[in-house]
Scaffold this active site. Structure first.
Site, mmCIF file in Angstrom:
data_model
loop_
_atom_site.group_PDB
_atom_site.id
_atom_site.type_symbol
_atom_site.label_atom_id
_atom_site.label_comp_id
_atom_site.label_asym_id
_atom_site.label_seq_id
_atom_site.Cartn_x
_atom_site.Cartn_y
_atom_site.Cartn_z
ATOM 1 N N GLY A 8 11.719 -10.705 -4.084
ATOM 2 C CA GLY A 8 11.535 -9.613 -5.002
ATOM 3 C C GLY A 8 12.830 -9.126 -5.528
ATOM 4 O O GLY A 8 12.782 -8.059 -6.199
ATOM 5 N N SER A 38 12.540 -15.129 -5.178
ATOM 6 C CA SER A 38 12.744 -15.125 -6.503
ATOM 7 C C SER A 38 12.735 -16.736 -7.028
ATOM 8 O O SER A 38 13.906 -16.681 -7.905
ATOM 9 C CB SER A 38 14.111 -14.566 -6.511
ATOM 10 O OG SER A 38 14.046 -13.172 -6.166
ATOM 11 N N ASN A 92 1.632 -16.553 -4.286
ATOM 12 C CA ASN A 92 1.174 -15.306 -3.288
ATOM 13 C C ASN A 92 0.855 -14.169 -4.249
ATOM 14 O O ASN A 92 2.105 -13.548 -4.878
ATOM 15 C CB ASN A 92 2.407 -15.220 -2.337
ATOM 16 C CG ASN A 92 2.116 -13.765 -1.451
ATOM 17 O OD1 ASN A 92 1.144 -13.181 -1.647
ATOM 18 N ND2 ASN A 92 2.942 -13.675 -0.690
ATOM 19 N N TRP A 93 -0.063 -13.866 -4.665
ATOM 20 C CA TRP A 93 -0.164 -12.794 -5.646
ATOM 21 C C TRP A 93 -0.009 -11.446 -5.194
ATOM 22 O O TRP A 93 -0.091 -10.328 -5.857
ATOM 23 C CB TRP A 93 -1.881 -12.800 -6.250
ATOM 24 C CG TRP A 93 -1.926 -14.061 -7.134
ATOM 25 C CD1 TRP A 93 -1.072 -15.027 -7.546
ATOM 26 C CD2 TRP A 93 -3.012 -14.089 -7.935
ATOM 27 N NE1 TRP A 93 -1.533 -16.005 -8.216
ATOM 28 C CE2 TRP A 93 -3.095 -15.433 -8.598
ATOM 29 C CE3 TRP A 93 -4.502 -13.702 -8.020
ATOM 30 C CZ2 TRP A 93 -4.078 -15.840 -9.528
ATOM 31 C CZ3 TRP A 93 -5.448 -13.988 -8.980
ATOM 32 C CH2 TRP A 93 -5.057 -15.261 -9.575
ATOM 33 N N LYS A 94 0.218 -11.265 -3.752
ATOM 34 C CA LYS A 94 0.205 -10.103 -3.115
ATOM 35 C C LYS A 94 -0.883 -8.976 -3.304
ATOM 36 O O LYS A 94 -1.772 -9.408 -3.803
ATOM 37 C CB LYS A 94 1.832 -9.539 -3.353
ATOM 38 C CG LYS A 94 2.856 -10.515 -3.111
ATOM 39 C CD LYS A 94 4.272 -10.147 -2.831
ATOM 40 C CE LYS A 94 5.124 -11.367 -2.533
ATOM 41 N NZ LYS A 94 6.500 -10.949 -2.425
ATOM 42 N N HIS A 107 4.160 -13.399 6.791
ATOM 43 C CA HIS A 107 5.035 -13.106 5.600
ATOM 44 C C HIS A 107 5.896 -12.182 6.069
ATOM 45 O O HIS A 107 5.526 -10.818 6.683
ATOM 46 C CB HIS A 107 4.097 -12.758 4.512
ATOM 47 C CG HIS A 107 4.974 -12.760 3.227
ATOM 48 N ND1 HIS A 107 5.631 -11.602 2.887
ATOM 49 C CD2 HIS A 107 5.224 -13.593 2.127
ATOM 50 C CE1 HIS A 107 6.487 -11.551 1.557
ATOM 51 N NE2 HIS A 107 5.965 -13.158 1.235
ATOM 52 N N GLU A 151 6.619 -9.482 4.231
ATOM 53 C CA GLU A 151 6.355 -7.954 4.184
ATOM 54 C C GLU A 151 5.458 -7.600 5.376
ATOM 55 O O GLU A 151 4.995 -6.311 5.546
ATOM 56 C CB GLU A 151 5.610 -8.047 2.774
ATOM 57 C CG GLU A 151 6.628 -8.125 1.472
ATOM 58 C CD GLU A 151 6.259 -8.728 0.341
ATOM 59 O OE1 GLU A 151 5.194 -9.005 0.147
ATOM 60 O OE2 GLU A 151 7.039 -9.074 -0.682
ATOM 61 N N GLU A 185 11.433 -18.106 3.840
ATOM 62 C CA GLU A 185 11.539 -17.109 2.830
ATOM 63 C C GLU A 185 12.480 -15.887 3.474
ATOM 64 O O GLU A 185 12.165 -15.148 4.138
ATOM 65 C CB GLU A 185 10.130 -16.551 2.917
ATOM 66 C CG GLU A 185 9.180 -17.281 2.075
ATOM 67 C CD GLU A 185 8.275 -16.365 1.228
ATOM 68 O OE1 GLU A 185 8.028 -16.678 0.032
ATOM 69 O OE2 GLU A 185 7.935 -15.319 1.782
HETATM 70 P P1 13P Z 1 9.206 -13.268 -5.177
HETATM 71 O O1 13P Z 1 8.993 -14.759 -5.770
HETATM 72 O O2 13P Z 1 8.538 -12.196 -5.898
HETATM 73 O O3 13P Z 1 10.514 -13.062 -4.811
HETATM 74 O O4 13P Z 1 8.207 -13.111 -3.662
HETATM 75 C C1 13P Z 1 8.644 -14.222 -2.828
HETATM 76 C C2 13P Z 1 7.263 -14.343 -1.868
HETATM 77 O O5 13P Z 1 7.403 -13.235 -1.068
HETATM 78 C C3 13P Z 1 6.351 -15.231 -1.979
HETATM 79 O O6 13P Z 1 5.880 -15.116 -0.860
#
Ligand code: 13P
Length: 256
Positions: free
Chosen positions: A173, A212, A9-11, A96, A98, A167
């Site tokens: 993060g 993470s 997931n490149w966000k 997600h 976020e 998640e």
């Molecule tokens: P991180 O791997 O940066 O913690 O993010 C996880 C995530 O939100 C994947 O969708």
């Protein structure tokens, strides 16, 4: 044996130049993927055509990070799952944390988005997970059950294909992944709850962990029996890390 999945997931990261470099590095390191161990990359919307081109004949799947719960209509600023499918995506991340947190997406919307994605021919990668406050209050299973039941209010286990991702918000993060034991416990809980609806569907359901995951902790996580792969954020932006995580997943697949 269930397939394994590694989803990047490149966000809201990347640009034309860095995307190209990252995919070229991945393809150089992994000229052929291992059968049964799938890889998906999910860039931001504008880069989907670029990635479709860069990923041609690589065996790497293209996914999106979000989609509308409608297939078309007067929804300014929204992106239809049909459009994503037309541009070469075969999956989409839904719900997600976020998006739940910043865009206030709720369980019902996640369910409707999952159904729209399926109807458009995409596999929804449905995210569930608790916050630190919910975990501290001993409410993890209650929250996971609520989120899962909302999604399954829309899913037809007889023929729909989905991927589930656990998640926990507190592990995203932060650099601090959930322990393999916690992940295993929650994934087993999720699988058992799906099994109450449909045992065969639960047995075949890929359930991923995200939060993470790095090269240094991937093996210990992937060796847990219910973990079918990872949903990776920041480590997916580093080709060396992502390749090492993929190799850890391949190793766990071979040992199983
Ligand atoms: P991180 O791997 O940066 O913690 O993010 C996880 C995530 O939100 C994947 O969708």
């Amino acid at each position: 044996m269930r397939k394994k999945w590694l989803v990047g997931n490149w966000k809201m990261h990347g640009n034309l130049a860095s995307n190209r470099t990252l995919i070229e590095q991945l393809r150089a390191e992994l000229p052929a993927l291992t059968e049964g161990v799938e890889m998906v990359v999910c860039p931001a919307f504008p880069y989907i055509p670029q990635l479709a081109e860069l990923l041609k004949s690589s065996g790497i799947h293209l996914g999106a990070q979000n989609a509308s719960d409608h297939l078309n209509g007067m929804y300014t600023g929204e992106v239809s799952p049909l459009m994503l499918h037309e541009l070469g995506c075969d999956s989409v991340i839904i719900g997600h944390s976020e998006r739940r947190y910043y865009q206030h997406e709720n369980d019902g919307l996640m369910g409707r988005k999952s159904l729209a994605a399926i109807d458009a021919g995409l596999v929804p990668i449905i995210c569930v997970g608790e916050t630190a406050e919910e975990r501290d209050a001993g409410r993890t299973h209650e929250v996971l059950a609520r989120q899962l039941d909302a999604a399954f209010g829309y899913i037809r286990t007889a023929h729909d294909k989905i991927i589930l991702a656990y998640e926990p918000r507190w592990a995203i993060g932060t650099g601090i992944a959930a322990t393999p034991e916690i992940v295993q416990e929650e994934l087993a809980f999720l699988r058992a709850r799906v099994a109450q609806r449909d045992q065969a569907f639960a047995d075949n359901l890929p359930i991923l962990y995200g939060g993470s995951v790095k090269a240094s902790n991937a093996s210990s996580l992937f060796n847990m029996p219910d973990i079918d792969g990872g949903l990776i954020g920041s480590a997916a932006l580093d080709a060396n890390e992502f390749v090492a995580i993929y190799k850890a997943l391949v190793a766990s697949h071979k040992e199983a």
